[in-house]
Motif scaffolding. Structure first.
Motif, PDB file in Angstrom:
ATOM      1  N   LEU A 175      36.913  38.343  42.452  1.00 49.31           N
ATOM      2  CA  LEU A 175      36.664  39.784  42.514  1.00 49.31           C
ATOM      3  C   LEU A 175      35.623  40.112  43.586  1.00 49.31           C
ATOM      4  N   ARG A 176      35.758  41.294  44.151  1.00 50.03           N
ATOM      5  CA  ARG A 176      34.824  41.760  45.178  1.00 50.03           C
ATOM      6  C   ARG A 176      34.400  43.188  44.845  1.00 50.03           C
ATOM      7  N   PHE A 177      33.122  43.514  45.169  1.00 46.82           N
ATOM      8  CA  PHE A 177      32.574  44.819  44.817  1.00 46.82           C
ATOM      9  C   PHE A 177      31.759  45.377  45.977  1.00 46.82           C
ATOM     10  N   ALA A 178      31.632  46.698  46.001  1.00 43.36           N
ATOM     11  CA  ALA A 178      30.635  47.334  46.855  1.00 43.36           C
ATOM     12  C   ALA A 178      29.278  47.180  46.179  1.00 43.36           C
ATOM     13  N   THR A 179      28.222  47.126  46.971  1.00 44.75           N
ATOM     14  CA  THR A 179      26.874  47.000  46.420  1.00 44.75           C
ATOM     15  C   THR A 179      25.934  47.930  47.174  1.00 44.75           C
TER      16      THR A 179
END
Length: 785
Positions: A500-504
């Motif tokens: 999974l990948r997310f904005a931070t």
């Protein structure tokens, strides 16, 4: 009984091997001088006559005298054909793909039946699809030796449409928003013939019917069915004759037919034969024999004269059946020999989707069971996937073969969360029951499933490492599904979570950071993974909850997917660090700050007590905040409660009528009183403390505190209970600012509408007697379609 089952199983496997050998033989390219099959021309030899191998047509006089029965099309069929005939599409050529696909399905069915009943293919052992064009009669004939149809099946299958997806398809077609290349996904592919033909004849022979029947239609309102006056020419199978429209004559050209077969159907597992000619050096003597069909007398000459005669050749067009899809099944080839173009074409042939796949994997499983597999990731998730997940149904995305014999596409070889993938599995051995619907839940299937899941996750990992842009596109389509998989499938939870990948707060680009990236950037002694949820990044960046963490230098994950909070509830931590929702529960950073907070709690207790009394309907307590730096207030849910974002998501979903108990629990969580956190360093809070300690709080100040709480609720993501009351407080504040009395009302100056006239009443009464929904010059009466 057990012995009988074992014997049946052994018989099935032996038949399976025999049919597999037959299938492999059918895949070999046939020579140009082959003899035409019985249903294609009564075994006539091929040669220079371009019409020699064409099917025998039904003479018009016989057709006129045959006893026929007329039927009316189902309403949906009439609507569909009306749209097809009267609409212009650039992709008319897909009719051939649809007919070949249907023919392949019919061949799959008869081949499967032959596994347990070898007599099923005895009438016509050759399993193939043939295509022949007759330029003189302007007809195109597609024939298969598949399972065929009985008279009743001709009526049911070609006169009605299965309800699944039909309404949706017609709605999109009528709105002009549907691409007809998608027609095959709705089970109405046969009717694409009316894109190019104004008259269609379908002859079919089934093992379940002693006679061969014909189905005829001109795509108006009805069709006829009759016993075929030619008799049982097919022995078994279906033959479709298209009488082409003048603007479709290009489909009579051999070159065009071969190109279309190669474009759409080159990976069909059965041979596709096209009647065509090619220029060859033909001995004159042999050619004359073919043309005149006379016995040539052999003269007694010396060897030199004989040699001279054999050298006499000339170029002539020789006609015969040409095998077009000569490539063996793509999954049987060496992966190194398969190009990206091959994979893209096979994917489109397999799925009938117009776009290229995002990724694929091709591997061979070995060990207890040997099998070959191709898995593809469609570029766009299908809406049907979510519908089936919601209904707790499977998507059945994998076609199961055993030794190149198609067995079923209704076996759950993938867990539900991976059923967006498309592909095939071809096993070298598999225990089978008599019917395909009850394929045994054998250990072999569980082994295959484990391999498929592992290889699918490896494929996603490879995509993330080798093509980050394509992987971001993949997550945009399937990220939510992966989170659902992590929730549902504990054995693969960590592997899925790592993908999974997310904005931070450090990089607000969507899908920019993994959890491993976040942990690598964590601060000293940081034991938590901080996250904030919201509808979008802009909303989160405006939240008061992130102020203190950003000021301290901590990175925050921005969760904007509705499933994110459920995801972290099921997966409380990753690689030794716990997820912490900064909008819920207590938030502390160290022992030194805790001691300072105790002093502040004592100092501000008069204000916190007053706030609880004033806002008692909404808050349970008021405390000193460690979250805030610039905002005066923040509203925080209990650790087990609903954040503002989660509450909005639930409210948008509506009442859960299927599970009243769950709805009751959620409603109780919605009604939970919140915690009001105050910022002791904010000037408004310090001033309020002074007013409370001096007992100098006015009604106007109480009203402003209510207003301040409501604006804070909005910033914290919570919906307001009484929007009218909030609007009234804002208006009161504005009135005071501009010097307008709270009692002064707006002056109303509007003209009252006139009553309906008698003529209008009569017109309304007349309209009630009709079926017109609304009147418009472009209105379409769909009942007439």
């Amino acid at each position: 009984m057990r012995l009988n089952r074992i014997l049946l199983l052994i018989t099935s496997v032996l038949v399976l091997v025999a049919v597999s050998v037959l299938a492999d033989q059918n895949q070999e390219q046939k020579p140009i001088h082959a003899v035409a099959s019985d249903q294609q021309g009564e075994g006539r030899p091929v040669g220079t006559d371009p019409l020699a191998g064409l099917p025998n047509d039904i003479p018009e006089d016989e057709l006129a005298s045959v006893e026929k029965e007329k039927f009316t099309f189902q309403t949906e069929v009439s609507r569909l054909m009306h749209l097809i005939i009267n609409s212009l599409y650039k992709t008319r050529e897909i009719f051939l793909r649809e007919l070949i696909s249907n023919a392949s399905d019919a061949l799959d069915k008869i081949r499967f039946l032959s596994l347990t009943d070898p007599e099923a293919i005895a009438a016509n052992p050759g399993l193939e699809i043939t295509i022949a064009a007759d330029p003189e009669k302007k007809t195109l004939v597609i024939t298969d030796s598949g399972i065929g149809m009985t008279r009743q099946q001709l009526k049911d299958n070609l006169g009605t449409i299965a309800k699944s997806g039909t309404s949706e398809f017609l709605a999109k077609m009528e709105s002009g928003k549907s691409d007809i290349t998608q027609i095959g996904q709705f089970g109405v592919g046969f009717y694409s013939v009316f894109l190019v033909a104004d008259r269609v004849t379908v002859a079919s022979k089934s093992n379940d019917d002693p006679d061969q029947y014909i189905w005829m239609s001109t795509a108006v309102d009805d069709f006829t069915i009759a016993k075929d006056p030619r008799g049982n020419t097919l022995k078994r199978g279906t033959q479709i004759t298209l009488h082409l429209k003048p603007d479709a004559y290009r489909f009579l050209q051999e070159k065009n037919l071969k190109e279309l077969v190669h474009k759409y159907s080159q990976f069909i597992t059965f041979p596709i034969m096209v009647w065509s000619g090619q220029e060859e050096e033909v001995p004159v003597q042999e050619q004359e024999t073919l043309l005149n069909d006379d016995l040539v007398e052999e003269s007694i000459d010396d060897d030199i004269n004989k040699s001279d005669k054999k050298k006499k050749t000339e170029k002539r067009m020789v006609y015969g059946w040409h095998h077009i899809n000569v490539q063996k099944p793509i999954w049987m080839r060496d992966p190194k020999d398969i190009t990206d173009k091959d994979h893209k074409e096979f994917f489109k042939s397999l799925t009938r989707e117009p776009t290229d796949p995002l990724a694929w994997t091709h591997f061979k499983g070995e060990g207890e069971i040997e099998f070959r597999t191709l898995l593809y990731v469609p570029s766009v998730v299908n809406d049907v996937f979510y519908q089936n997940v919601q209904k707790d149904q499977s998507n059945h995305p994998i076609k199961l073969f055993v030794k190149r014999v198609f067995i079923s596409d209704e076996v759950d070889l993938l867990p539900k969360w991976l059923s967006f993938l498309k592909g095939i599995v071809d096993a070298d051995d598999m225990p089978l029951n008599v019917s395909r619907e009850t394929l045994q839940k054998h250990r072999s299937l569980r082994i295959i499933t484990r391999h498929l899941v592992k290889k699918a996750l490896d494929m996603f990992t490879s995509l993330s490492e080798n093509d980050p842009k394509a992987f971001a596109k993949f997550l945009g389509q399937y990220g939510t599904i992966l989170k659902y998989g992590a929730i549902e499938d504990q054995p693969y939870r960590k592997k899925i979570t790592s993908l999974l990948r997310f904005a931070t707060s450090s990089n607000t680009e969507p899908f920019s950071s993994s959890l491993d990236d976040y942990i690598d950037r964590a601060k000293a002694d940081q034991k938590s993974i901080y996250f904030m949820t919201g509808s979008n990044i802009a909303e989160i960046e405006q939240s008061p909850f992130i102020e203190s963490l950003l000021a301290r230098g901590y990175e925050i994950l921005y969760f904007t997917d509705p499933i994110d909070e459920s995801f972290v509830d099921k997966i409380p931590g990753y690689n030794g660090k716990q997820f912490v929702n900064i909008a819920k529960g207590d938030l502390t950073f160290g022992d030194d700050e805790l001691e300072a907070d105790r002093d502040l709690e004592i100092k501000f207790r008069p204000l916190t007590d007053w706030l609880v009394d004033t806002l008692h309907e909404s808050i349970e307590k008021a405390v000193i905040s460690q979250r805030l730096t610039t905002s005066p207030f923040a509203i925080v849910a209990p650790k087990s409660g609903l954040s503002g974002h989660a509450q909005r998501v639930l409210d948008a979903q509506g009442v859960n009528h299927k599970n009243p108990n769950m709805e009751y629990i959620l409603e109780s969580m919605r009604m939970q009183k919140k915690t009001l956190e105050i910022n002791p360093n904010h000037p408004v809070i310090a001033t309020l403390l002074d007013y409370v300690e001096e007992d100098n709080v006015t009604n106007e100040m109480i009203n402003l505190i209510q207003l301040m709480y409501e604006t804070t609720a909005i910033r914290s993501g919570y919906p307001l209970k009484d929007m009218t009351q909030f609007a009234g407080r804002v208006e009161g504040l504005i009135r005071k600012a501009v010097g307008v009395s709270i009692l002064e009302e707006a002056k109303i100056k509007v003209k009252k509408a006139a009553d309906k006239t008698e003529e209008e009443r009569k017109a309304d009464q007349e309209l009630k007697k009709t079926n017109i929904v609304y009147e418009d010059e472009n209105d379409v009466d769909h009942d007439e379609l």
